[in-house]
Design a protein around this motif. Structure first.
Motif, short mmCIF file in Angstrom:
data_model
loop_
_atom_site.label_atom_id
_atom_site.label_comp_id
_atom_site.label_asym_id
_atom_site.label_seq_id
_atom_site.Cartn_x
_atom_site.Cartn_y
_atom_site.Cartn_z
N GLN A 158 0.90 -1.14 0.01
CA GLN A 158 0.03 -0.37 0.01
C GLN A 158 0.86 1.34 -0.13
N HIS A 159 0.49 2.88 -0.72
CA HIS A 159 0.85 3.55 -0.86
C HIS A 159 0.48 4.52 -0.51
N PHE A 160 1.32 5.39 0.26
CA PHE A 160 1.31 6.28 1.11
C PHE A 160 1.77 7.58 0.45
N THR A 161 0.87 8.91 0.34
CA THR A 161 1.77 10.51 -0.53
C THR A 161 0.98 11.31 0.26
N THR A 162 1.46 12.94 0.09
CA THR A 162 0.81 13.52 0.64
C THR A 162 -1.13 13.66 0.30
N LYS A 163 -1.01 12.70 -0.78
CA LYS A 163 -2.29 12.91 -1.36
C LYS A 163 -3.20 12.12 -0.07
N ASP A 164 -2.67 11.15 0.25
CA ASP A 164 -3.23 10.75 1.74
C ASP A 164 -3.48 10.58 2.97
N GLY A 165 -2.86 12.10 2.81
CA GLY A 165 -2.47 12.16 4.47
C GLY A 165 -1.11 13.11 4.79
N LEU A 166 0.02 12.29 3.87
CA LEU A 166 1.19 12.18 4.78
C LEU A 166 1.74 13.89 5.27
N ALA A 167 2.47 14.41 5.58
CA ALA A 167 3.13 15.72 5.56
C ALA A 167 4.04 16.11 4.67
N SER A 168 4.98 15.35 4.22
CA SER A 168 5.59 15.24 2.93
C SER A 168 6.52 13.45 2.55
N ASN A 169 6.79 14.25 0.98
CA ASN A 169 6.95 12.75 0.58
C ASN A 169 8.05 11.70 0.93
N GLN A 170 9.07 13.37 0.96
CA GLN A 170 10.13 12.88 1.12
C GLN A 170 10.37 12.51 2.87
N ALA A 171 10.24 11.21 3.20
CA ALA A 171 10.44 10.48 4.69
C ALA A 171 11.91 9.56 4.17
N LEU A 172 12.47 10.52 5.68
CA LEU A 172 13.93 10.29 5.95
C LEU A 172 14.16 9.12 7.20
N HIS A 173 13.12 8.86 7.86
CA HIS A 173 12.87 8.25 9.20
C HIS A 173 11.79 7.49 9.98
N ILE A 174 11.74 6.50 9.81
CA ILE A 174 10.20 5.92 10.69
C ILE A 174 10.62 5.80 11.78
N TYR A 175 9.29 5.56 12.93
CA TYR A 175 9.86 4.78 14.13
C TYR A 175 8.73 4.95 14.32
N GLU A 176 8.08 3.58 15.83
CA GLU A 176 7.31 3.54 15.88
C GLU A 176 7.41 3.93 17.54
N ASP A 177 6.31 4.32 18.15
CA ASP A 177 6.46 4.95 19.63
C ASP A 177 5.77 3.04 20.25
N LYS A 178 5.37 4.23 21.38
CA LYS A 178 5.48 3.01 22.61
C LYS A 178 3.87 2.18 22.05
N THR A 179 2.51 3.17 22.12
CA THR A 179 1.41 2.68 21.74
C THR A 179 0.43 1.84 20.44
N GLY A 180 2.27 2.06 19.69
CA GLY A 180 2.43 1.60 18.54
C GLY A 180 1.95 2.46 17.02
N ASN A 181 1.96 3.91 17.62
CA ASN A 181 1.85 4.58 16.24
C ASN A 181 3.20 4.74 15.64
N ILE A 182 2.99 5.03 13.87
CA ILE A 182 4.30 5.01 13.77
C ILE A 182 4.27 5.98 13.19
N TRP A 183 5.73 6.82 12.73
CA TRP A 183 6.09 8.53 12.90
C TRP A 183 7.01 8.48 11.73
N PHE A 184 6.49 8.93 10.43
CA PHE A 184 7.21 9.59 9.55
C PHE A 184 7.72 11.27 8.99
N GLY A 185 9.15 11.65 10.06
CA GLY A 185 9.10 12.96 10.08
C GLY A 185 7.62 13.22 11.00
N ALA A 186 6.89 14.04 10.81
CA ALA A 186 6.11 15.42 11.30
C ALA A 186 4.53 15.00 10.82
N SER A 187 4.79 13.47 10.57
CA SER A 187 3.22 12.44 10.53
C SER A 187 3.14 11.90 11.48
#
Length: 337
Positions: free
Chosen positions: A121-150
């Motif tokens: 499945q592909h996500f871009t700014t059209k799907d609500g992503l803040a930027s199509n430049q996603a240089l880092h991924i992080y999963e927090d303790k509650t299971g949220n996935i972070w892509f920069g500011a998204s």
């Protein structure tokens, strides 16, 4: 794009243009050198990462996941498989297996991809992503996935900006520590921490903020390690200590408590370095330079078997494994001609 322009473009993305040059001799560390052999592992050329490798992670089943410029690869201990071979050529910068076993891929300019083992499945700014430049991924303790500011909660993206109290719009969540505090780096800007109520831009004893932080870890003792344009730092909850002038683009702590970094020694040379666990809190810690080269060494991983994996750029492109004695370059002999 010509090769010089290609390399320069990558360097501009990876490093802050304001980074200071460093002398090759690092007066803040006791430098030693391991006796290391090097070998080439001849494998199937089409399945081996032979371009820039920025991040390396380990899957729950022990497989090595490698985010490279030309694809995300899985290594099962015997061979490499390009997981993304059917995706039209985006430039991959990070990979993450979430707690449910799904894979996420971040790209330089094509948004993010989600893979459940069967379909993408592909996500871009059209799907609500803040930027199509996603240089880092992080999963927090509650299971949220972070892509920069998204931040993705499994259903939708929430894009966090200065309107939400953030000091910057160009953020990367780099760490959620044991106390629940969130540590953020900002693209070419300052590092700050969020304690659930307040955002605080962190500064050293001279009142200078830490700029262009790419990597943060929390060690077994609860100290925070990070690198900025001036070198490697440690924060014990009260005091910031400059550990080394050596750059620290990526940082890990191994099972023995040693700290490993990749970073700039001088503008032309980067190194994979190991800081000895017994000397970490000494005024002059012992650091061993495992390998050096240029123009850059990037992501690091300690695998379950204790081996250290690292990736690089330019002449050091591809993925490497260090078992304590030998550095294995997995590119085939044909690739290295």
């Amino acid at each position: 794009m010509t090769k010089p322009v290609y390399v320069c473009t990558l360097l501009m993305l990876v490093f802050c243009a304001s980074c200071k040059g460093k002398d090759k001799t690092d007066l803040s560390t006791d430098l030693s050198k391991d006796t290391i052999k090097s070998e080439t592992k001849d494998t199937v050329t089409s399945r081996v990462p032979n371009s820039m490798v920025r991040n390396i992670k380990q899957a729950r089943n022990g497989d090595i996941l490698i985010a490279s410029w030309k694809g995300v690869f899985r290594y099962d201990g015997k061979s490499f498989t390009n997981i993304t071979s059917n995706i039209p050529s985006p430039s991959f910068w990070d990979v993450l297996e979430d707690r449910k076993g799904n894979l996420w891929f971040a790209t330089r300019d094509s948004g993010v991809y989600y893979y459940d083992g069967k379909s993408f499945q592909h996500f871009t700014t059209k799907d609500g992503l803040a930027s199509n430049q996603a240089l880092h991924i992080y999963e927090d303790k509650t299971g949220n996935i972070w892509f920069g500011a998204s931040r993705y909660d499994g259903k939708s993206f929430r894009n966090l900006t200065t309107k939400d109290g953030f000091p910057s719009n160009s953020i990367r969540l780099l760490l959620e520590d044991k106390t629940g505090k969130l540590w953020f780096g900002a693209q070419g800007e300052n590092m700050f921490v969020y304690d659930g109520k307040t955002f605080t831009v962190l500064k050293n004893k001279d009142g200078k903020a830490f700029n262009n932080v790419w990597s943060i870890i929390e060690d077994k003792k609860g100290s925070i390690w990070f690198g900025d344009v001036d070198g490697l730092w440690r924060y014990d909850g009260r005091t910031f200590t400059k550990v080394s002038q050596r750059g620290a683009y990526a940082i890990i702590e191994d099972k023995k408590g040693n700290i490993w970094t990749t970073g700039e020694v001088n503008p032309q040379v980067w190194a994979l370095s190991r800081y000895d666990a017994k000397s970490l809190y000494d005024k002059v810690p012992t650091v061993t330079e495992i390998v050096s080269g240029g123009p850059a060494l990037l992501g690091i991983l300690e695998a379950n078997d204790g081996s250290i994996w690292f990736g690089g750029l330019g002449a050091m492109s591809g993925v490497y494994r260090y078992d304590g004695k030998t550095i294995t370059d997995f590119k085939s002999k044909e690739d290295q001609k």
